[in-house]
Design an enzyme around this catalytic site. Structure first.
Site, PDB file in Angstrom:
ATOM      1  N   ASN A  45      -0.175  -7.457   2.853  1.00 49.69           N
ATOM      2  CA  ASN A  45       0.577  -7.577   1.600  1.00 49.69           C
ATOM      3  C   ASN A  45      -0.304  -8.136   0.482  1.00 49.69           C
ATOM      4  OD1 ASN A  45       2.966  -6.787   2.956  1.00 49.69           O
ATOM      5  ND2 ASN A  45       3.253  -8.887   3.665  1.00 49.69           N
ATOM      6  N   HIS A 133      16.070  -7.823   3.272  1.00 47.35           N
ATOM      7  CA  HIS A 133      15.170  -8.507   4.209  1.00 47.35           C
ATOM      8  C   HIS A 133      15.905  -9.476   5.143  1.00 47.35           C
ATOM      9  CE1 HIS A 133      11.812 -11.419   5.118  1.00 47.35           C
ATOM     10  NE2 HIS A 133      11.139 -10.286   5.193  1.00 47.35           N
ATOM     11  N   GLU A 177      16.846  -6.509  -3.052  1.00 45.32           N
ATOM     12  CA  GLU A 177      15.431  -6.602  -3.383  1.00 45.32           C
ATOM     13  C   GLU A 177      15.218  -5.704  -4.594  1.00 45.32           C
ATOM     14  OE1 GLU A 177      12.950  -5.916   0.170  1.00 45.32           O
ATOM     15  OE2 GLU A 177      14.567  -6.753   1.355  1.00 45.32           O
ATOM     16  N   SER A 181      11.008  -3.578   0.926  1.00 51.42           N
ATOM     17  CA  SER A 181       9.797  -3.868   1.696  1.00 51.42           C
ATOM     18  C   SER A 181       9.436  -2.787   2.701  1.00 51.42           C
ATOM     19  CB  SER A 181       9.953  -5.188   2.427  1.00 51.42           C
ATOM     20  OG  SER A 181      11.046  -5.121   3.318  1.00 51.42           O
ATOM     21  N   ASP A 207      15.508 -10.316  -5.173  1.00 49.52           N
ATOM     22  CA  ASP A 207      14.316 -10.746  -4.437  1.00 49.52           C
ATOM     23  C   ASP A 207      13.157  -9.825  -4.820  1.00 49.52           C
ATOM     24  OD1 ASP A 207      12.317 -11.192  -2.550  1.00 49.52           O
ATOM     25  OD2 ASP A 207      13.723 -11.609  -0.922  1.00 49.52           O
ATOM     26  N   HIS A 210       8.022  -8.208  -3.134  1.00 47.63           N
ATOM     27  CA  HIS A 210       6.984  -7.166  -3.107  1.00 47.63           C
ATOM     28  C   HIS A 210       6.600  -6.678  -4.499  1.00 47.63           C
ATOM     29  CE1 HIS A 210       7.003  -6.876   1.228  1.00 47.63           C
ATOM     30  NE2 HIS A 210       8.286  -7.146   1.127  1.00 47.63           N
ATOM     31  N   LYS A 241       2.469 -12.921  -0.690  1.00 46.68           N
ATOM     32  CA  LYS A 241       2.039 -11.523  -0.700  1.00 46.68           C
ATOM     33  C   LYS A 241       0.943 -11.327  -1.755  1.00 46.68           C
ATOM     34  CE  LYS A 241       6.025 -10.138   1.823  1.00 46.68           C
ATOM     35  NZ  LYS A 241       7.340 -10.776   1.865  1.00 46.68           N
TER      36      LYS A 241
HETATM   37  C1  LIG Z   1       8.189 -11.499   2.826  1.00 46.10           C
HETATM   38  C2  LIG Z   1       9.555 -11.547   2.299  1.00 46.10           C
HETATM   39  C3  LIG Z   1      10.268 -12.738   2.266  1.00 46.10           C
HETATM   40  C4  LIG Z   1       9.788 -13.975   2.948  1.00 46.10           C
HETATM   41  O1  LIG Z   1       8.808 -14.593   2.233  1.00 46.10           O
HETATM   42  P1  LIG Z   1       7.810 -15.612   2.974  1.00 46.10           P
HETATM   43  O2  LIG Z   1       7.230 -16.392   1.882  1.00 46.10           O
HETATM   44  O3  LIG Z   1       6.843 -14.777   3.739  1.00 46.10           O
HETATM   45  O4  LIG Z   1       8.660 -16.443   3.899  1.00 46.10           O
HETATM   46  C5  LIG Z   1      11.482 -12.739   1.628  1.00 46.10           C
HETATM   47  N1  LIG Z   1      12.000 -11.626   1.069  1.00 46.10           N
HETATM   48  C6  LIG Z   1      11.344 -10.447   1.140  1.00 46.10           C
HETATM   49  C7  LIG Z   1      11.967  -9.242   0.519  1.00 46.10           C
HETATM   50  C8  LIG Z   1      10.114 -10.367   1.763  1.00 46.10           C
HETATM   51  O5  LIG Z   1       9.491  -9.209   1.854  1.00 46.10           O
END
Ligand SMILES: *Cc1c(COP(=O)(O)O)cnc(C)c1O
Length: 385
Positions: A45, A133, A177, A181, A207, A210, A241
């Site tokens: 990522n 997620h 999101e 992802s 969220d 990504h 990421k």
């Molecule tokens: C990776 C991810 C998370 C978690 O984040 P971390 O900091 O790795 O715990 C949360 N939401 C989404 C959509 C993700 O892809």
């Protein structure tokens, strides 16, 4: 007891979903496997190539001294762990997002599992996209609110649910999101904000794990790109990421920030992030704002990849980003395809249930800004035969 776990593990293996942890050696954006093969890493990522950027690390290290190098915080933020670097990072985030406030957490997982329970009651409703997620699912599980899932990106269904439920809810939190992802497609933020405007109970929870770093003029995500930042009630970004760091944040109002500091269990009952890590995050954040060339290049090579693969994947999959699935169907088929692509020099992994829905096992290709157009062409020649 031994056979209890062994039997359950065998059931996982029978479905072709057995997982192991492999130890890998990293050199820039290449990976060396245990049998000595060197592969281009298309499973990371590290979307902007920051984690593999040696000179960036050198610059950061040259500014550090032993008294500024604090590898641990020794306490939660509410006790003695709230070092001033937290304030500086949160102030900078709020400034960039033109928001009243920002609040930093230990990870995206902490953010999502802590926020949703904190901001809802038994009279609330969470309406979440089918593909959100696992950390959001767990946040929903911990929340006292009812939850309804809507079909992926199906806003007609979402609006029906909101229209039917809004009168008896204190708040309705729509959870999605911005950039998904596993499918690499995007939420329709314009549609979401239109629903929000129609129903005063609605709060938007987006969220952008990504999308931050990658999208928007300053890399602040899809909501920045769409010009909709002021419409979002909870904008989540993560540092694990594109930021090549660790941690996460929410962009919100000052009242919400204070409310979270008082109620959010995953903020209160965990050790604060290491100050040196927060220093790195702030350093990277200020670099990311100016990385427009890397973003433009990533967008260019992404299109080269998702246009042909979308045609291959069929109707239900429409990547529009640097995350591009190659749908295989059965888990075994995804595993076999991954081996083939690896043999050709690309570190691509099969993604299987329960991470993705049954019958949609796939390769998940994630491009980073240090991939070249030649890399993408070579990869396509292996996949699209
Ligand atoms: C990776 C991810 C998370 C978690 O984040 P971390 O900091 O790795 O715990 C949360 N939401 C989404 C959509 C993700 O892809």
């Amino acid at each position: 007891m031994k056979s209890f776990f062994q039997n359950r593990l065998s059931a996982v293996a029978e479905k072709g979903n057995y997982r192991t942890l492999s130890t890998l050696r990293h050199t820039g954006n290449k990976i060396e496997t245990s049998d000595g093969q060197v592969l281009l890493n298309l499973s990371s990522n590290d979307y902007l190539g920051i984690a593999s950027d040696f000179s960036l690390r050198e610059t950061f290290l040259s500014g550090l001294t032993a008294d500024r190098f604090l590898p641990g915080s020794s306490s939660s933020r509410l006790l003695t762990g709230n070092f001033d670097i937290y304030d500086r990072l949160e102030a900078r985030l709020a400034e960039l997002y033109k928001s009243e406030a920002a609040l930093v957490f230990s990870s995206g997982y902490h953010a999502n599992t802590g926020l949703l329970p904190a901001v809802t009651t038994r009279n609330s409703l969470i309406v979440a996209d089918k593909l959100v997620h696992a950390s959001l699912i767990d946040g929903i599980r911990l929340s006292p609110a009812r939850c309804i899932r809507y079909r992926h990106n199906d806003y007609d269904q979402l609006e029906e649910i909101v229209a039917k439920e809004h009168a008896r809810c204190d708040v309705i939190v729509i959870v999605t999101e911005s950039l998904f992802s596993m499918d690499g497609d995007e939420a329709d933020l314009i549609r979401l904000t239109a629903i929000k405007r129609r129903y005063p109970q609605v709060l938007l929870y987006i969220d952008e794990a990504h999308a931050v770093g990658v999208r928007g003029a300053q890399g602040l995500g899809c909501c920045e790109e769409a010009g909709l930042l002021p419409e979002i009630d909870f904008l989540i970004g993560t540092f694990g990421k594109a930021f090549a760091s660790t941690g996460a944040y929410v962009i919100c109002t000052q009242t919400v920030r204070e409310y979270l500091v008082n109620t959010m269990r995953t903020l209160i009952f965990t050790t604060a992030l290491p100050p040196v890590n927060l220093e790195w995050t702030l350093f990277v954040l200020n670099k990311i704002v100016t990385m427009t060339d890397r973003r433009a290049h990533l967008q260019r090579i992404s299109r080269m990849l998702y246009e042909p693969l979308n045609r291959l994947n069929g109707e239900s999959f429409r990547s529009s980003s640097h995350i591009v699935p190659c749908i295989a169907g059965a888990s075994e088929r995804a595993t076999r395809l991954a081996k083939e692509v690896q043999k050709a020099g690309f570190y691509v992994l099969p993604i299987r249930p329960p991470t993705v829905p049954e019958g949609t096992a796939r390769l998940r290709i994630s491009l980073t800004a240090d991939c070249t157009a030649d890399d993408v062409e070579k990869l396509l020649s292996v996949i699209v035969k």
